[in-house]
Scaffold this motif. Structure first.
Motif, PDB file in Angstrom:
ATOM      1  N   ARG A  23     -42.478 -29.023 -64.388  1.00  0.00           N
ATOM      2  CA  ARG A  23     -41.564 -30.112 -64.041  1.00  0.00           C
ATOM      3  C   ARG A  23     -41.510 -30.284 -62.522  1.00  0.00           C
ATOM      4  NH1 ARG A  23     -37.428 -31.282 -60.883  1.00  0.00           N
ATOM      5  NH2 ARG A  23     -36.328 -29.370 -61.434  1.00  0.00           N
ATOM      6  N   ASP A  24     -40.847 -29.379 -61.806  1.00  0.00           N
ATOM      7  CA  ASP A  24     -40.783 -29.527 -60.346  1.00  0.00           C
ATOM      8  C   ASP A  24     -42.187 -29.363 -59.760  1.00  0.00           C
ATOM      9  OD1 ASP A  24     -39.755 -29.700 -57.724  1.00  0.00           O
ATOM     10  OD2 ASP A  24     -37.926 -28.662 -58.330  1.00  0.00           O
ATOM     11  N   HIS A 212     -32.230 -22.224 -57.279  1.00  0.00           N
ATOM     12  CA  HIS A 212     -33.424 -23.078 -57.348  1.00  0.00           C
ATOM     13  C   HIS A 212     -33.699 -23.459 -55.892  1.00  0.00           C
ATOM     14  CE1 HIS A 212     -35.709 -26.633 -59.176  1.00  0.00           C
ATOM     15  NE2 HIS A 212     -35.584 -26.984 -57.907  1.00  0.00           N
ATOM     16  N   HIS A 214     -35.956 -24.535 -52.575  1.00  0.00           N
ATOM     17  CA  HIS A 214     -37.167 -25.179 -52.060  1.00  0.00           C
ATOM     18  C   HIS A 214     -37.563 -24.527 -50.741  1.00  0.00           C
ATOM     19  CE1 HIS A 214     -38.245 -28.350 -54.919  1.00  0.00           C
ATOM     20  NE2 HIS A 214     -36.983 -28.201 -55.328  1.00  0.00           N
ATOM     21  N   ASN A 248     -41.500 -24.842 -54.341  1.00  0.00           N
ATOM     22  CA  ASN A 248     -40.364 -24.025 -54.795  1.00  0.00           C
ATOM     23  C   ASN A 248     -40.654 -22.558 -54.478  1.00  0.00           C
ATOM     24  OD1 ASN A 248     -40.362 -26.517 -56.589  1.00  0.00           O
ATOM     25  ND2 ASN A 248     -38.496 -25.553 -57.279  1.00  0.00           N
TER      26      ASN A 248
HETATM   27 ZN    ZN Z   1     -36.286 -28.857 -57.196  1.00  0.00          ZN
END
Ligand code: ZN
Ligand code: KIV
Length: 534
Positions: A23-24, A212, A214, A248
Motif C-alpha cells: 500500500r504505502d 508509522h 516516514h 517508510n
Molecule cells: Zn504513510
C-alpha cells in the motif's frame, strides 16, 4: 463479519509487524506492481510471519480492490488490512475487499494536524472529531478489527490528538496508529508523543498503539524504535523501506535491530529473519526499485568486507567486524571482496576457496598480478581471479610473450597496432595496420612470427558485469596442412590485450605441439627458431 482478530501480541513485549509494502510502498512513484506480483509478495510476507499485511487501498482502483480481495482469500496466518479514507464509500469498499480474510482489518484514517485541517480538509477540530466517531463506528459494523490513524499526528497538538484517539477507541478502534506522515519527528519527541497520549486517554489500554514513520530525515527506523519505548506495540514498515517520498521505516532494519540489540531493545517480533533477503530481492524485482548497495541488512555490501585489516580480522573471527551473521538474514555468506585493499591473507584464502594451491613463487607472482588488476578494475570477482591464475599457469612456459601493445582504433582507418613481443627473451617491436583494431593486432603478431596457422575461431565475452569487466577472449588457430588446431584463452580488462594474449597462447601451444611432434616424427606447424633465421 465476526472473524477473530489475529495480529494480537502473544505477550507484552511482542512488537507486531504491520507491513505496508503493498500500500504505502506501492505509492512510491514508479513502484506499481501487477496483480500477480502483489500476490507473490503477500504470500512471502505471510509465510515469513508478518502479523498484518496492508494489501492495498481498495477504493483506489478496481485492480487494488481485486488484489486486496485475492490476498485476503489466500492469506494463511496474517491479518489482511485494507486502507480507507474517512469516507463512507471507501470504508464499505474496503470491508468488501477484506471480508474474505480469515483475519480481516479495516484501516481508516483522517488528518488531525492544524495545517491539514485548514488547507486540505477545510474542517474544524470539532467536525473532525465527529467524522472519527462516525467512520470508525461504520468500519466497526463491518469488521471486528478496526485500525484508526491520525494522519500527520506528529504535527498535531498532544491535547487535540488525545481527544481524537479517545473518540476512535470509544467508537471501537482496537489499533491506534499515530503516523509521522511527513517524517518530521525526532526520536525523543515521538517517544514523548506516544507516552503522553497513552497517559491522557482513559481507555488507552483497550488499544494497541502503532507507529508509522516516514523517512524524510532518515529517522524512520530510529523513530519507530523510540515509539516502541513510548509504548507502541505495532510498527508499520515496508520491505526495503519503500514508500511515499523518502519511504517508510524498513521492515528488515526494524526486525534486525530488535533481534540484534535485544539487550537494550527488550522486545521481539514474530518475523522469520532468515527470509528477509528473499523478501528484499522479490520486492526490489517487482517494484523495479534497486536496493542501495550499502543498504543495512539487505544491501549487497551489507556483509562484504574489502579492507585488508577487516578481511584479516574476519578470517580470524567473524565477530571482529560483523554484528550479525549473513545466515541470520538469509544472505548466504560473508564475502571478502577482492580489491586493491585486500592483503595476502585474504588472497591466499580466496585462492584456496577456488581450489588453487600455488607454490610460494607462483603465489607471489599471482598476488602481484592480482594487485595490478585491482588497481585498474573496481571489482575483482572470483572469475577474474580464476582467469588471472589460469592464464598465469598457462603462460609460465610460453616462449612468446606479449610485452606491450598500443592500438589506434576509431572510425578513421586504417587501424594500427604497435606490438612488442618477447620471443625466447628477446624483444621485438613492429607496427602493423589492419581492417579494425583486432585485425591490426593479429597482423602485428604475424609480422613478428610469420606462420601458416589460420584463425579458426575468435570469441570475446565479458567474464563479469560492467564496463570495467575483464574480457575473456578465445582464439583457435588451425594448421592447414596437418589439420591440427590449438585454442588459447586470455583475460584482460582491455579486449585487445586479451585478444593478443589469447592469440599468442594458441601460437605457443602449436609450438609446444610442434616440438613434441618433432620428437614423435610429426610435421612442423610453425618453427619459431627457423623464423629468426641464422
Ligand atoms: Zn504513510
Ligand atoms: O503516512 C501516513 O500518514 C499514512 C496513513 C494513511 C497511515 O500512510
Amino acid at each position: 463479519m465476526n472473524a477473530p482478530a489475529n495480529g494480537s501480541a502473544k505477550d507484552k513485549d511482542q512488537v507486531l509487524i504491520f507491513d505496508t509494502t503493498l500500500r504505502d510502498g506501492e505509492q512510491s512513484p514508479g513502484a506499481t506492481m501487477t496483480f500477480e506480483e502483489k500476490l507473490e509478495v503477500a504470500e512471502l510476507l505471510d509465510d515469513m510471519g508478518v502479523d498484518i499485511i496492508e494489501a492495498g487501498f481498495p477504493i483506489a482502483s478496481q485492480g487494488d480492490f481485486e488484489a486486496v480481495s485475492e490476498i485476503a482469500k489466500r492469506a494463511k496466518k496474517a491479518t489482511i488490512a485494507g486502507l480507507a479514507r474517512a469516507i463512507s464509500g471507501d470504508i464499505a469498499r474496503c470491508g468488501e475487499a477484506v471480508k474474505h480474510a480469515r483475519f480481516p482489518r479495516i484501516h481508516t484514517f483522517v488528518s488531525t494536524s492544524p495545517i491539514h485541517l485548514e488547507h486540505q480538509m477545510r474542517k474544524s477540530e470539532e467536525e473532525v472529531l465527529e467524522i472519527i466517531a462516525a467512520t470508525v463506528a461504520q468500519a466497526r459494523n463491518l469488521c471486528d478489527n478496526v485500525e484508526w490513524s491520525a494522519m500527520d499526528a506528529t504535527r498535531t497538538s498532544i491535547e487535540y490528538l488525545s481527544r481524537c484517539v479517545d473518540a476512535a477507541i470509544k467508537a471501537g478502534a482496537s489499533t491506534i496508529n499515530l503516523p509521522d506522515t511527513v517524517g518530521y519527528s525526532v526520536p525523543d519527541e515521538i517517544r514523548e508523543m506516544f507516552r503522553q497520549v497513552r497517559e491522557n486517554v482513559v481507555n488507552a489500554d483497550k488499544a494497541v498503539f502503532s507507529a508509522h514513520c516516514h523517512n524524510d530525515l532518515g529517522l524512520a527506523v530510529a523513530n519507530s524504535l523510540a515509539a516502541a519505548d513510548g509504548g507502541v506495540r505495532q510498527i508499520e514498515c515496508t520491505i526495503n523501506g519503500l514508500g511515499e517520498r523518502a519511504g517508510n521505516a524498513a521492515l528488515e532494519e526494524i526486525v534486525m535491530a530488535i533481534k540484534t540489540r535485544s539487550d537494550v531493545l527488550a522486545y521481539h517480533t514474530g518475523v522469520d529473519a532468515a527470509k528477509l533477503t528473499r523478501a528484499s530481492k522479490l520486492v526490489s524485482a517487482v517494484s523495479s526499485f534497486p536496493v542501495q548497495y550499502n543498504k543495512a541488512i539487505v544491501g549487497r555490501n551489507a556483509f562484504a568486507h574489502e579492507s585488508g585489516i577487516h578481511q584479516d580480522g574476519m578470517l580470524k573471527n567473524n565477530r571482529t567486524f560483523e554484528i550479525m551473521t549473513p545466515d541470520s538474514v538469509g544472505a548466504g555468506k560473508t564475502s571478502l571482496v577482492m580489491g586493491k585493499h585486500s592483503g595476502r591473507h585474504a588472497f591466499m584464502t580466496k585462492l584456496e576457496e577456488l581450489g588453487y594451491k600455488l607454490a610460494d613463487n607462483a603465489f607471489q607472482d599471482a598476488f602481484e598480478r592480482f594487485k595490478n588488476l585491482a588497481d585498474r578494475k573496481k571489482h575483482v570477482y572470483d572469475e577474474d581471479i580464476e582467469a588471472l591464475v589460469d592464464e598465469n599457469i598457462a603462460t609460465a612456459e610460453d616462449r612468446v610473450k606479449m610485452v606491450s601493445l598500443t592500438v589506434i582504433a576509431g572510425t578513421v582507418g586504417p587501424q594500427a597496432a604497435t606490438l612488442t613481443l618477447s620471443v625466447d627473451g628477446v624483444h621485438e617491436t613492429v607496427q602493423a595496420t589492419g581492417n579494425g583494431p583486432v585485425d591490426a593486432t593479429f597482423n602485428a603478431i604475424h609480422a613478428i612470427i610469420p606462420h601458416e596457422a589460420k584463425l579458426a575461431l575468435y570469441q570475446v565475452h565479458a567474464v563479469t558485469e560492467g564496463t570495467d569487466a575483464q574480457a575473456e577472449v578465445s582464439v583457435r588457430l588451425k594448421d592447414p596442412e596437418s589439420g591440427s588446431s590449438a585454442t588459447g584463452r586470455a583475460a584482460d580488462p582491455d579486449t585487445l590485450a586479451a585478444s593478443a594474449k589469447a592469440y599468442l597462447s594458441a601460437l605457443n601451444k602449436l609450438q609446444v605441439r610442434r616440438e613434441r611432434g618433432q620428437q614423435l616424427g610429426m610435421t612442423d606447424e610453425l618453427d619459431l627458431a627457423a623464423r629468426r633465421g641464422p
